[in-house]
Design a protein around this motif. Sequence first.
Motif, PDB file in Angstrom:
ATOM      1  N   MET A  41       2.119  -1.189   2.194  1.00  0.00           N
ATOM      2  CA  MET A  41       0.844  -0.199   0.868  1.00  0.00           C
ATOM      3  C   MET A  41      -0.016   0.146   1.370  1.00  0.00           C
ATOM      4  O   MET A  41      -0.994   1.094   1.018  1.00  0.00           O
ATOM      5  N   GLY A  42      -0.724  -0.954   2.277  1.00  0.00           N
ATOM      6  CA  GLY A  42      -1.646  -0.212   2.706  1.00  0.00           C
ATOM      7  C   GLY A  42      -1.778   0.270   3.971  1.00  0.00           C
ATOM      8  O   GLY A  42      -2.599   1.496   3.657  1.00  0.00           O
ATOM      9  N   ILE A  43      -0.920   0.234   4.675  1.00  0.00           N
ATOM     10  CA  ILE A  43      -0.413   1.687   5.695  1.00  0.00           C
ATOM     11  C   ILE A  43      -0.633   3.386   4.803  1.00  0.00           C
ATOM     12  O   ILE A  43      -0.940   4.115   5.881  1.00  0.00           O
ATOM     13  N   GLY A  44       0.627   2.905   3.524  1.00  0.00           N
ATOM     14  CA  GLY A  44       1.090   3.913   3.583  1.00  0.00           C
ATOM     15  C   GLY A  44      -0.173   4.611   2.308  1.00  0.00           C
ATOM     16  O   GLY A  44      -0.376   6.222   3.115  1.00  0.00           O
ATOM     17  N   LYS A  45      -0.959   4.065   2.061  1.00  0.00           N
ATOM     18  CA  LYS A  45      -1.996   4.774   1.605  1.00  0.00           C
ATOM     19  C   LYS A  45      -2.893   5.495   2.259  1.00  0.00           C
ATOM     20  O   LYS A  45      -3.570   6.338   2.567  1.00  0.00           O
ATOM     21  N   ALA A  46      -3.299   4.764   3.778  1.00  0.00           N
ATOM     22  CA  ALA A  46      -4.027   5.043   5.005  1.00  0.00           C
ATOM     23  C   ALA A  46      -3.165   6.654   4.919  1.00  0.00           C
ATOM     24  O   ALA A  46      -4.175   7.216   5.634  1.00  0.00           O
ATOM     25  N   HIS A  47      -1.877   6.775   5.189  1.00  0.00           N
ATOM     26  CA  HIS A  47      -1.111   7.381   5.621  1.00  0.00           C
ATOM     27  C   HIS A  47      -1.495   9.061   4.673  1.00  0.00           C
ATOM     28  O   HIS A  47      -1.473  10.213   4.565  1.00  0.00           O
ATOM     29  N   GLY A  48      -1.560   8.475   3.335  1.00  0.00           N
ATOM     30  CA  GLY A  48      -1.848   9.358   1.877  1.00  0.00           C
ATOM     31  C   GLY A  48      -1.017   9.606   0.945  1.00  0.00           C
ATOM     32  O   GLY A  48      -0.930  10.543   0.483  1.00  0.00           O
ATOM     33  N   PHE A  49       0.487   8.787   1.377  1.00  0.00           N
ATOM     34  CA  PHE A  49       1.223   8.714   0.153  1.00  0.00           C
ATOM     35  C   PHE A  49       0.376   8.307  -0.891  1.00  0.00           C
ATOM     36  O   PHE A  49       0.324   7.587  -1.167  1.00  0.00           O
ATOM     37  N   ASP A  50       1.115   8.838  -1.859  1.00  0.00           N
ATOM     38  CA  ASP A  50       1.725   7.741  -3.348  1.00  0.00           C
ATOM     39  C   ASP A  50       2.185   6.971  -3.077  1.00  0.00           C
ATOM     40  O   ASP A  50       3.093   6.631  -3.061  1.00  0.00           O
ATOM     41  N   ASP A  51       1.415   6.239  -4.224  1.00  0.00           N
ATOM     42  CA  ASP A  51       2.616   4.879  -4.515  1.00  0.00           C
ATOM     43  C   ASP A  51       3.760   5.032  -5.027  1.00  0.00           C
ATOM     44  O   ASP A  51       4.194   3.530  -4.529  1.00  0.00           O
ATOM     45  N   GLY A  52       3.955   5.454  -5.585  1.00  0.00           N
ATOM     46  CA  GLY A  52       5.592   5.425  -6.212  1.00  0.00           C
ATOM     47  C   GLY A  52       6.359   5.885  -4.663  1.00  0.00           C
ATOM     48  O   GLY A  52       7.410   5.302  -4.589  1.00  0.00           O
ATOM     49  N   TRP A  53       5.417   6.567  -3.914  1.00  0.00           N
ATOM     50  CA  TRP A  53       7.089   6.799  -2.664  1.00  0.00           C
ATOM     51  C   TRP A  53       7.072   5.145  -1.764  1.00  0.00           C
ATOM     52  O   TRP A  53       7.673   5.139  -1.580  1.00  0.00           O
ATOM     53  N   ILE A  54       5.303   4.849  -1.418  1.00  0.00           N
ATOM     54  CA  ILE A  54       5.671   4.072  -0.820  1.00  0.00           C
ATOM     55  C   ILE A  54       5.993   2.671  -1.007  1.00  0.00           C
ATOM     56  O   ILE A  54       7.581   1.994  -0.735  1.00  0.00           O
ATOM     57  N   ALA A  55       6.290   2.232  -3.018  1.00  0.00           N
ATOM     58  CA  ALA A  55       7.021   1.518  -3.341  1.00  0.00           C
ATOM     59  C   ALA A  55       8.438   1.702  -2.815  1.00  0.00           C
ATOM     60  O   ALA A  55       9.268   0.002  -3.524  1.00  0.00           O
ATOM     61  N   GLY A  56       8.324   2.606  -3.586  1.00  0.00           N
ATOM     62  CA  GLY A  56       9.975   2.627  -3.284  1.00  0.00           C
ATOM     63  C   GLY A  56      11.309   2.761  -2.402  1.00  0.00           C
ATOM     64  O   GLY A  56      12.092   2.353  -2.167  1.00  0.00           O
ATOM     65  N   SER A  57      10.443   3.309  -1.223  1.00  0.00           N
ATOM     66  CA  SER A  57      10.696   2.934   0.056  1.00  0.00           C
ATOM     67  C   SER A  57      10.235   1.421   0.487  1.00  0.00           C
ATOM     68  O   SER A  57      12.098   0.814   1.379  1.00  0.00           O
ATOM     69  N   ILE A  58       9.516   0.731  -0.107  1.00  0.00           N
ATOM     70  CA  ILE A  58       9.347  -0.763   0.238  1.00  0.00           C
ATOM     71  C   ILE A  58      10.722  -1.383  -0.094  1.00  0.00           C
ATOM     72  O   ILE A  58      11.560  -2.277   0.822  1.00  0.00           O
ATOM     73  N   ILE A  59      11.141  -1.542  -1.298  1.00  0.00           N
ATOM     74  CA  ILE A  59      12.358  -1.752  -2.172  1.00  0.00           C
ATOM     75  C   ILE A  59      13.454  -1.738  -2.126  1.00  0.00           C
ATOM     76  O   ILE A  59      14.596  -2.233  -2.180  1.00  0.00           O
ATOM     77  N   THR A  60      13.241  -0.049  -1.507  1.00  0.00           N
ATOM     78  CA  THR A  60      14.720   0.622  -1.016  1.00  0.00           C
ATOM     79  C   THR A  60      15.847  -0.542   0.254  1.00  0.00           C
ATOM     80  O   THR A  60      16.450  -0.866  -0.093  1.00  0.00           O
ATOM     81  N   GLY A  61      13.980  -0.697   1.359  1.00  0.00           N
ATOM     82  CA  GLY A  61      15.069  -1.503   2.444  1.00  0.00           C
ATOM     83  C   GLY A  61      15.147  -2.714   2.037  1.00  0.00           C
ATOM     84  O   GLY A  61      15.986  -3.634   2.063  1.00  0.00           O
ATOM     85  N   ALA A  62      14.549  -3.313   1.234  1.00  0.00           N
ATOM     86  CA  ALA A  62      14.187  -4.926   0.903  1.00  0.00           C
ATOM     87  C   ALA A  62      15.191  -5.213   0.196  1.00  0.00           C
ATOM     88  O   ALA A  62      16.419  -6.312   0.257  1.00  0.00           O
ATOM     89  N   TYR A  63      16.053  -4.292  -0.254  1.00  0.00           N
ATOM     90  CA  TYR A  63      17.017  -4.905  -1.712  1.00  0.00           C
ATOM     91  C   TYR A  63      17.903  -4.595  -1.030  1.00  0.00           C
ATOM     92  O   TYR A  63      19.287  -5.169  -0.766  1.00  0.00           O
ATOM     93  N   PHE A  64      18.284  -2.725   0.168  1.00  0.00           N
ATOM     94  CA  PHE A  64      19.212  -3.329   0.874  1.00  0.00           C
ATOM     95  C   PHE A  64      19.739  -4.813   1.686  1.00  0.00           C
ATOM     96  O   PHE A  64      20.973  -4.615   1.709  1.00  0.00           O
ATOM     97  N   GLY A  65      18.459  -5.261   2.623  1.00  0.00           N
ATOM     98  CA  GLY A  65      18.443  -6.068   3.551  1.00  0.00           C
ATOM     99  C   GLY A  65      19.638  -7.530   2.774  1.00  0.00           C
ATOM    100  O   GLY A  65      19.933  -8.144   2.585  1.00  0.00           O
ATOM    101  N   ASP A  66      18.399  -7.624   1.603  1.00  0.00           N
ATOM    102  CA  ASP A  66      18.663  -8.711   0.591  1.00  0.00           C
ATOM    103  C   ASP A  66      20.078  -8.551   0.227  1.00  0.00           C
ATOM    104  O   ASP A  66      20.828  -9.732   0.159  1.00  0.00           O
ATOM    105  N   LYS A  67      20.950  -7.206  -0.169  1.00  0.00           N
ATOM    106  CA  LYS A  67      22.523  -7.225  -0.756  1.00  0.00           C
ATOM    107  C   LYS A  67      23.086  -7.813   0.128  1.00  0.00           C
ATOM    108  O   LYS A  67      24.777  -8.427   0.509  1.00  0.00           O
ATOM    109  N   LEU A  68      23.040  -7.577   1.444  1.00  0.00           N
ATOM    110  CA  LEU A  68      23.787  -7.561   2.882  1.00  0.00           C
ATOM    111  C   LEU A  68      23.815  -8.650   3.377  1.00  0.00           C
ATOM    112  O   LEU A  68      24.158  -9.111   4.833  1.00  0.00           O
ATOM    113  N   SER A  69      22.778 -10.140   3.377  1.00  0.00           N
ATOM    114  CA  SER A  69      21.958 -10.963   4.605  1.00  0.00           C
ATOM    115  C   SER A  69      23.232 -11.538   3.354  1.00  0.00           C
ATOM    116  O   SER A  69      23.182 -12.139   2.176  1.00  0.00           O
TER     117      SER A  69
END
Length: 470
Positions: free
Chosen positions: A135-163
Motif C-alpha cells: 500500500m505504501g509503495i503503491g501510494k508512492a507510485h501514485g496509484f489510487d487506494d482502490g486499485w492498490i488494495a484490489g490488486s493486493i486482495i486479488t493475489g492474496a485470495y487467489f493464493g489462499d484459495k489454491l494453497s
Amino acid sequence: MAFIPFLVLIVLITCCVAVFGNATLDGASQISLMVASAVSVLVGHFSKRLEWEDLEKEITAKIASCTPAIIILLLIGAIGGTWMVSGIVPTMIYYGMQIIRPEVFLVSSSILCALVSLMIGSSWTTVATIGVALMGIGKAHGFDDGWIAGSIITGAYFGDKLSPLSDTTVLASSVAGTPLFTHIRYMMYTTIPTFIISLSIFMVAGFTMNVSGSGNVLEFMEGLQRTFVISPWLLLVPVLTGVMIARRWPSMVVLFLAILLAVVVGLFVQPTLIHQISGEADTGLLASYKGMMQVCYGSTDIETGVPMLNELVHTSGMGGMMPTIWLIICAQTFGGALTATGQLQELMRLILKFVKGTASLVASTVGTALFCNIAMADQYLSIMLTSSMFKDTYLERGYEARLLSRSCEDGATVTSVLVPWNTCGLTQSTVLGVATLTYLPYCFFNLLSPVTSVIVAATCWKIFKLKTKN
C-alpha cells in the motif's frame, strides 16, 4: 419453523460482529452456533417429538466426519511454523519482492501476494504484512487506494484459495468429502482463468495510468537477510513437496513429510535462530530440540528489526489452529441438529424448486454461499452450511463431490472480503486503511470467480459424474 434457527444465528452473529469486531472468531461465533443448535433441537423436539438420542447420534456423526480436517489443520499449523523458521518462506518472499517495478506494480503486487499466500496459506497474514507494505509503495507510485488494495486482495485470495495450507481450502474439501489435492486441482479450471483475466486488467491499467515515483523494498529485504539464511537451495523443499502433490500422495502424508523436511533444513541452515527461539543459554542438542518443538506447536516471535516484517514471520503453530477447530466442531453441531430435525431438508426443498440443470445447481450453491456471507458475516460458516445444505443433492443427482467443494469456495471464500460487515471485509479494510466499498470494484478476481464458476458449469466443461455400478 425451519427458518427459526437460522434467524437466531443471523441475529447473534450480527451482534457479535458489532460488539467484538475482528475478534468474533475468538469465541463469540462459536457460542452463537451452540445457541442456534440448542434452538434447532428445541424446535425439532416440540414440532416432531424427536428423541434426544437420535439428535445426539446425528450431531456426533457430523463432528466425526471432520476428523481428517482437524488433523490436517494441526499439520498445517506445524508446517506454517517450520517452513517460516527454516527460511523456506522468507526465501520465497525475498526473491519474490525483487520483481516489483513501477510499470508493472499492480501485476507484481498481485503475483507477489499470490506467491506469499500460496506458501503460507493465509490471505489475512499476507494482506496484513506484505499488503501493508505494498500500500505504501503503491501510494508512492501514485496509484489510487482502490486499485492498490484490489490488486493486493486479488493475489492474496487467489493464493489462499489454491494453497494446501489454507484452512478454508481444507475446510471446503473436507466438509464436501473431497480429497484435498483433488479439490485444489479441480479449482484450477475456474480459478486460473479468472486470475489471468484479473492480471490482464491490472497490466493494462498499470501501463495506461499516469503514475510516477519508485517503490523501495530494501528494508524488507535487508531485514530478511539479517534474520535468516537466504538461499535458492531452500526452494528444494517446496519443489519436493510439489512433486509429492503431483504424484497424488495422501495430503496428510505430504504435509507430514514437508514438516520433517523443514525441520531437518532448519536445524542445519538456521541453528542460531532456533536456539534463540528455545530461550536456552545452551546451544546444544537440547536447545535445538526445544526450539523446533516450540515452532511446531506454539507461537513464535522473531525480531527482524522491521515491525511489519515481524508480523509476517510470526507463526502460531498447531495452537494457532485451535480457534478454527473449535469453530468447525460448533458448526458441525449446528449442521447435525439441522439435519436430525429435518430443518435443513425443508430449506433445501425451497431452494431446489429453482434448480433444473448443472448451471442452476452451481448458481444456487454459489448464491447460497454469498447469502451466508452477507447474513452470517463469516466465510467459515458460509462454507460449512452451504456444503451441508447441498451435499445430498449433488450425490442424488450423480455429481462428484469436487463440484460441490469448488462451488462453495467460488461462492464463499473469495466473496467474504467484499462484504463490509463480514469478518474478512472488516479485517482487510481496517488493515489496509481502505473502505470495503472503495476497493470492491477493483477486486476483479473476487468479483469474477462466482461468475466463472457458473459459466464453466453451463458449458459442462470438466463436470464429472459419479460412476454407476452395473
